[in-house]
Design a protein around this motif. Structure first.
Motif, mmCIF file in Angstrom:
data_model
loop_
_atom_site.group_PDB
_atom_site.id
_atom_site.type_symbol
_atom_site.label_atom_id
_atom_site.label_comp_id
_atom_site.label_asym_id
_atom_site.label_seq_id
_atom_site.Cartn_x
_atom_site.Cartn_y
_atom_site.Cartn_z
ATOM 1 N N SER A 183 91.046 -7.435 -22.620
ATOM 2 C CA SER A 183 91.508 -9.068 -22.426
ATOM 3 C C SER A 183 91.170 -9.813 -21.160
ATOM 4 O O SER A 183 91.258 -10.869 -20.792
ATOM 5 C CB SER A 183 92.995 -9.106 -22.904
ATOM 6 N N VAL A 184 90.498 -8.699 -20.288
ATOM 7 C CA VAL A 184 90.303 -9.091 -18.912
ATOM 8 C C VAL A 184 88.952 -9.705 -18.861
ATOM 9 O O VAL A 184 88.168 -9.125 -19.281
ATOM 10 C CB VAL A 184 90.485 -7.788 -17.638
ATOM 11 N N PRO A 185 88.917 -10.878 -18.291
ATOM 12 C CA PRO A 185 87.556 -11.518 -18.614
ATOM 13 C C PRO A 185 86.375 -10.923 -17.607
ATOM 14 O O PRO A 185 86.577 -10.241 -16.538
ATOM 15 C CB PRO A 185 87.706 -12.885 -17.867
ATOM 16 N N LYS A 186 85.243 -10.984 -18.310
ATOM 17 C CA LYS A 186 84.240 -10.152 -17.522
ATOM 18 C C LYS A 186 83.952 -10.562 -16.268
ATOM 19 O O LYS A 186 83.378 -9.951 -15.184
ATOM 20 C CB LYS A 186 82.753 -10.334 -18.263
ATOM 21 N N GLY A 187 83.942 -11.731 -16.013
ATOM 22 C CA GLY A 187 83.864 -12.566 -14.412
ATOM 23 C C GLY A 187 84.792 -12.004 -13.528
ATOM 24 O O GLY A 187 84.392 -11.918 -12.445
ATOM 25 N N VAL A 235 79.360 -16.710 -4.925
ATOM 26 C CA VAL A 235 80.296 -17.485 -5.667
ATOM 27 C C VAL A 235 80.030 -18.204 -6.971
ATOM 28 O O VAL A 235 78.788 -18.566 -7.061
ATOM 29 C CB VAL A 235 80.372 -18.769 -4.545
ATOM 30 N N PHE A 236 81.031 -17.797 -7.881
ATOM 31 C CA PHE A 236 80.675 -18.143 -9.184
ATOM 32 C C PHE A 236 81.075 -19.517 -9.766
ATOM 33 O O PHE A 236 81.987 -20.133 -9.094
ATOM 34 C CB PHE A 236 81.526 -17.079 -10.066
ATOM 35 N N VAL A 261 88.574 -20.902 -1.836
ATOM 36 C CA VAL A 261 89.166 -19.519 -1.490
ATOM 37 C C VAL A 261 88.281 -18.419 -2.151
ATOM 38 O O VAL A 261 88.032 -17.652 -1.422
ATOM 39 C CB VAL A 261 90.717 -19.414 -2.621
ATOM 40 N N ALA A 262 87.462 -18.905 -3.104
ATOM 41 C CA ALA A 262 86.319 -17.824 -3.575
ATOM 42 C C ALA A 262 85.276 -17.850 -2.661
ATOM 43 O O ALA A 262 84.945 -16.724 -2.210
ATOM 44 C CB ALA A 262 85.815 -18.326 -4.937
ATOM 45 N N PRO A 320 78.475 -23.886 -8.049
ATOM 46 C CA PRO A 320 79.796 -23.802 -7.425
ATOM 47 C C PRO A 320 80.555 -25.191 -7.731
ATOM 48 O O PRO A 320 81.726 -25.056 -7.773
ATOM 49 C CB PRO A 320 79.726 -23.728 -6.027
ATOM 50 N N THR A 321 79.937 -26.212 -8.038
ATOM 51 C CA THR A 321 80.755 -27.495 -8.204
ATOM 52 C C THR A 321 80.748 -27.763 -9.647
ATOM 53 O O THR A 321 81.352 -28.972 -10.081
ATOM 54 C CB THR A 321 80.328 -28.445 -7.527
#
Lengths: 291, 275
Positions: free
Chosen positions: A170-174, B117-118, B180-181, B198-199
Motif C-alpha cells: 500500500s506504500v506508493p512507489k514514489g 525533485v518529483f 520541503v522536497a 516540479p510545478t
C-alpha cells in the motif's frame, strides 16, 4: 453554527417500523426460550462461570493468544520482508512457507507437531556434519503446550505475512524512489519509510486476527492443553452437564471478544482518519502564505 | 503523432561562457538508449551539461523528458550508451575492455550527489518537514542529529519555510511541500539537481514560490536540469533549452532564441500549442 445550519433529520419510514417489530419479536422469542427451558441449567452455568478450573483455563487461553500473536507478528514480518525481496530464492522460500502453512488445516498442523517425535525421535542441536552438539529426546522437548505454541504461531505467521505484505504494497512507489534518490539502503527504506507507512493498513487487520486467534486457541484442547475449552470439557466429563459447561466457555469467549472489539474499533477509526489528521489538531492551523 | 523524426545531427550546444570539461556538476550523455519492453522511450540521446548550467527540458508528454531525468538519477537503468554524471559513469566503473557494475554502496554514494525533485513531491508523510530534510543526512551520510537539524532549518529558511519545520506534509500546501522536497534534496549536498515537472501538480497561485526557490538555486550556481511547461522560467533563468520529441532531442539552444525562432518544424508545432 451559522444561520444556514440545519438540524439532522432522521425520518422513520414504514420499513424501519416493520424491521423494529421483527427484531423485537425475535429477541422476545429467544429470551422466552432461554428463560423457560430448564435444560439450559442457568444455575449450573452461574456456579461454574467463576470456577477455579474454568478461570485457570481462561488465563491459559489469554496468554496463549497473546504469545502466539507476538511470535506470529515477528515471524510474519520476517516472512513478509523475504516475500518482497528482489532475490528470487529468498522470495521462493517465503512463498513456500506461506503456501504450506496456509494451505493445510491448522488442526492437522497442531496434531502433527504434537506427534513430531514419530518423524524425528531425536533432535540434535549442533553444527551439521560434525560431532559437536547435543542430542535431545523430541518427546521431552515438545510437550503439548510447546506443540500448541509452535503449531499456532507458525500457522498464524503465514497469515500475518500476507497482511504485512499487503501493508507494504500500500506504500506508493514514489516513496521508495524518494528514498532511493537520497541513497537509502533497502533496510533503511524498510525501517523509515515502508513500515511506518504500512502500519495504518497492518494494525487494524492484526486486531482482527487477534480476535480470531482467541477462538482458534480452542483447537489446542485436542492436544490435552488445559485451555478454556479443555477445562470445561474436563468438568462435564465428570458431571455430564455438557451443554451448560459449553455455554460457560462460550460466555467467556464472547466477553473477551467484545472487550477486544472496543480497542479494535478505536484503532480502526484512528487509522481511517489517518495519523496525520489526528496530529493536525495538536498543531495550530497553517496560514496560507500570501502570494 | 506517428511521423518518424530523424535524429538531427546537432553540434552539442554549449552556452556562452561554459566549458565542456568533465567533473562535478556536469552531465555527459552519448547515444543513450532506454526501452520499456518493446517500447523505446529514449532512442539516441547526446547531451552535455556544464557545471552551473541551467537546462530546461520541454516537449510533449511521452517525449522522454521524465525518463531521461530518471535515468540520470539512476532510478531507471539505461540499456546502452554512455551516461556520466559528476564526471563518473553512473552505476558503472570503466575498465580497460568493459564496464563493471558498481557495488550497491558505491552507487548509493553517486546518488547522494544527484538531487531529484518529483512532480508528486514524494515527501515522507510520516515525518515532519524538518525530519524529511534530516533523514537522509542522518541515515545515509551519518551526520550528527544536531548538525543535521541545524542544516535542515537553514535550508527550510532558504526555501521560505521558516516556522513550518514541525508541520507534517499533510498540513502544508502543495507549494510548501514541494519546497520541503527541494530542501530535502539539497540537504544531501548534490552537485546536480534534477526537477521532474516540479510545478505541474500545483495550483497556479503556488507555482511562483517554487520557481523563485529554483531561480535562487540557479543564481547560486547549481547545475540544474528542469523538465517543465513554465516557458517564463525557461526564458528568464535557463542557460539552454532542450526540446524533446519521440525519444530524441530535436532542438537545443539558447532559450530566448529557440522560443522566439525555433528551427525545427516539430518545435514550432509544439510551441504554437503551448505558448
Amino acid at each position: 453554527m451559522d444561520a444556514t445550519a440545519k438540524p439532522r433529520i432522521h425520518r422513520r419510514g414504514t420499513y424501519e417500523y416493520v424491521m423494529w417489530a421483527i427484531c423485537l419479536l425475535i429477541a422476545a422469542g429467544i429470551a422466552y426460550s432461554l428463560i423457560t427451558n430448564p435444560r439450559y441449567q442457568w444455575d449450573v452455568i452461574g456456579d461454574y462461570l467463576t470456577d477455579g478450573t474454568v478461570l485457570k483455563g481462561l488465563w491459559l487461553t489469554l496468554w496463549l493468544t497473546v504469545l502466539v500473536m507476538l511470535i506470529a507478528s515477528v515471524l510474519g514480518m520476517l516472512v513478509a520482508i523475504m516475500r518482497s525481496s528482489k532475490i528470487p530464492p529468498v522470495r521462493i522460500l517465503a512463498i513456500g512457507y506461506i503456501s504450506v502453512f496456509r494451505g493445510t488445516p491448522v488442526l492437522v498442523q497442531l496434531i502433527l507437531w504434537f506427534n513430531i517425535a514419530a518423524l524425528y525421535p531425536n533432535i540434535r542441536l549442533g553444527i551439521p556434519l560434525t560431532s559437536i552438539g547435543v542430542k535431545l529426546d523430541t518427546n521431552s522437548l515438545i510437550s503439548a503446550i510447546t506443540a500448541a505454541i509452535i503449531g499456532l504461531s507458525l500457522n498464524e505467521a503465514a497469515y500475518m505475512a500476507e497482511i504485512i505484505r499487503g501493508g507494504f504494497n500500500s506504500v506508493p512507489k514514489g516513496q521508495l524512489e524518494a528514498g532511493d534518490s537520497l541513497g537509502m539502503t533497502e533496510a533503511m527504506k524498510i525501517r523509515r519509510i515502508i513500515i511506518p507507512q504500512a502500519m495504518p493498513t497492518i494494525i487494524p487487520a492484526t486486531g482482527n486476527q487477534l480476535i480470531s486467534m482467541l477462538k482458534e486457541t480452542s483447537l489446542v484442547s485436542v492436544l490435552g492443553v488445559a485451555d478454556l475449552l479443555q477445562s470445561v470439557q474436563l468438568i462435564y466429563a465428570r458431571t455430564y452437564e455438557t451443554i451448560p459447561m459449553l455455554l460457560v466457555a462460550c460466555i467467556w469467549y464472547l466477553i473477551v471478544s467484545i472487550l477486544l472489539n472496543y480497542p479494535q474499533s478505536k484503532i480502526e477509526a484512528y487509522y481511517t482518519k489517518s495519523r496525520q489528521a489526528i496530529r493536525l489538531q495538536k498543531v495550530e492551523p497553517v496560514a496560507e502564505v500570501p502570494t | 503523432m506517428t511521423e518518424d523524426v530523424t535524429p538531427p545531427s546537432l553540434e552539442p550546444f554549449v552556452p556562452p561562457g561554459m566549458g565542456k570539461a568533465d567533473g562535478p556538476g556536469t552531465v555527459h550523455i552519448r547515444s543513450l538508449v532506454k526501452s520499456f519492453g518493446p517500447h523505446a522511450v529514449l532512442k539516441d540521446i547526446n547531451l552535455d551539461i556544464s557545471a552551473g548550467e541551467v537546462c530546461v527540458l520541454i516537449g510533449p508528454s511521452g517525449s522522454g523528458k521524465s525518463t531521461l531525468l530518471r535515468c540520470i538519477d539512476g532510478l531507471e537503468q539505461i540499456d546502452s550508451g554512455v551516461l556520466k554524471v559528476n564526471g563518473e559513469h553512473l552505476g558503472f566503473r570503466e575498465e580497460e575492455r568493459s564496464f563493471k557494475p558498481l557495488k550497491r554502496k558505491e552507487l548509493r554514494v553517486q546518488r547522494t550527489q544527484i538531487g531529484m525533485v518529483f512532480q508528486q513531491f514524494n515527501l515522507f508523510p510520516n515525518m515532519t518537514a524538518v525530519e524529511n530534510v534530516t533523514v537522509g543526512q542522518i541515515m545515509v551520510k551519518g551526520t550528527r542529529k544536531a548538525e543535521a537539524r541545524e542544516r535542515a532549518l537553514r535550508l527550510l529558511a532558504q526555501v521560505g519555510l521558516n516556522g513550518r519545520e514541525d508541520h507534517y506534509p499533510s498540513q502544508l500546501s502543495g507549494g510548501q511541500q514541494q519546497r520541503v522536497a527541494i530542501a530535502r534534496s539539497l540537504a544531501m549536498e548534490p552537485q546536480v539537481m534534477l526537477f521532474d515537472e516540479p510545478t505541474s501538480a500545483l495550483d497556479p497561485e503556488l507555482v511562483g514560490d517554487v520557481l523563485d526557490v529554483m531561480k535562487g538555486l540557479a543564481d547560486g550556481g547549481m547545475t540544474m536540469m528542469v523538465a517543465t511547461h513554465e516557458m517564463g522560467f525557461a526564458r528568464e533563468v535557463a542557460d539552454s533549452l532542450l526540446f524533446m520529441a519521440d525519444g530524441y532531442i530535436v532542438e537545443r539552444g539558447d532559450p530566448r532564441e529557440v522560443l522566439a525562432n525555433p528551427q525545427e518544424s516539430r518545435t514550432r508545432q509544439f510551441l504554437r500549442k503551448v505558448l
